[in-house]
Design an enzyme around this catalytic site. Structure first.
Site: not given
Ligand SMILES: NC(=O)c1ccc[n+]([C@@H]2O[C@H](COP(=O)([O-])OP(=O)(O)OC[C@H]3O[C@@H](n4cnc5c(N)ncnc54)[C@H](O)[C@@H]3O)[C@@H](O)[C@H]2O)c1
Length: 278
Positions: A154, A167
């Site tokens: 991130s 985080y």
């Molecule tokens: N959305 C943002 O702004 C952003 C920015 C930087 C990084 N990220 C990273 O991107 C990745 C995806 O996030 P997103 O934004 O799509 O969020 P999201 O919440 O839409 O998707 C995350 C998915 O991971 C699943 N999950 C959570 N814990 C889990 C576990 N223990 N085992 C299996 N599945 C699990 C959730 O059910 C969900 O479907 C994450 O690692 C997040 O930290 C997101």
């Protein structure tokens, strides 16, 4: 002809958000895809995680692309079940070429009031879950003589914001893990890289809990209100970006052209990267 015809990919957290987008992008390039997601909420979080219907919907979308899919309820914190589920996919598909350790959760508080249980959930999911995914995938890729592994960090893994210690620490940790794993696996024809996204429009960001957290000045803040805060984290005047922009990075890292890129971090954060040190 797709770039990944005949290949098999694993995307954790594949039920929704960026995981769904990555899975679809890989399927459109010809890969058969395994999507793993735990599909239940955590009491330490103030927003809902995916539902089983989300996982099924993503599986249907992959099938609609004409690809095979393995959709499994797996918690990346549980190594034994993750390793067994990866083994089942490889037994059925015969190979594993790509692993995207995407599952993650967002949570944190100022350290003086931080909940140790939330800290543990965030570190266990984002950092240990990424290690578990790498650990489960690597032996199959070594056997196959090639592989592409991606960790999702991130912009918070390149800098920091207050009130997000768990985080931030988890996402800095992903980068360290990626760089070390890249060295472990280089001689086996396996690349390991990280992507550091900015604010992306997924349910992790687009939810009431986040709006309340970043706009405590308002009684019932909306996502539009939250954008005023989120925009401050970027340099370009776009507060949130689209999941497909990150999926394009995933496709690139899995491509033949990226075969000599390993141990790298690709920033796609609307200029947040311009604020971090080299
Ligand atoms: N959305 C943002 O702004 C952003 C920015 C930087 C990084 N990220 C990273 O991107 C990745 C995806 O996030 P997103 O934004 O799509 O969020 P999201 O919440 O839409 O998707 C995350 C998915 O991971 C699943 N999950 C959570 N814990 C889990 C576990 N223990 N085992 C299996 N599945 C699990 C959730 O059910 C969900 O479907 C994450 O690692 C997040 O930290 C997101």
């Amino acid at each position: 002809m797709g770039r990944f015809d005949g290949q098999v990919a694993l995307v954790t957290g594949g039920a929704r958000g960026m995981g769904r987008s990555h899975a679809l992008a890989l399927a459109r390039e010809g890969a058969d895809v395994a999507i793993f997601d735990q599909c239940h909420d955590l009491p330490t979080l103030d927003y809902p995680l995916a539902r089983e219907e989300d996982l099924k919907a993503t599986a249907d979308m992959i099938r609609d692309e004409g690809r095979r899919v393995w959709a499994k309820r797996v918690d990346v914190r549980d190594f034994a079940s993750l390793d067994a589920a990866v083994g089942e996919v490889v037994t059925d598909a015969g190979r594993l070429d790509i692993a995207v350790a995407n599952a993650g959760i967002s949570g944190g508080d100022p350290v003086q009031v931080a909940d140790p249980a939330r800290w543990a959930d965030v570190i266990d999911t984002n950092l240990t879950g990424t290690f578990h995914t790498f650990r489960a995938a690597a032996p199959h890729m070594i056997k196959g003589g090639r592989g592409r592994i991606i960790g999702i960090s991130s912009m918070m893994g390149r800098g920091a914001s207050g009130g997000m210690g768990a985080y931030v620490a988890s996402k800095w940790g992903v980068i360290g893990l990626v760089k070390s794993t890249a060295q472990d696996l280089a001689r086996f024809g396996i690349t390991v890289n990280a992507i550091a996204p900015g604010n992306i429009d997924t349910p992790m960001v687009h939810n009431e809990g986040l709006a309340r957290k970043v706009r405590p000045d308002l009684e019932s803040p909306t996502f539009e209100d939250a954008k005023a805060f989120l925009g401050l984290l970027h340099v370009q005047p776009d507060a949130v970006l689209e999941p497909e922009e990150i999926s394009a990075m995933v496709v690139f890292l899995c491509s033949h052209e990226a075969r000599h890129m390993t141990g790298a971090v690709l920033d796609l954060s609307a200029g947040a990267s311009a604020r971090v040190t080299a």
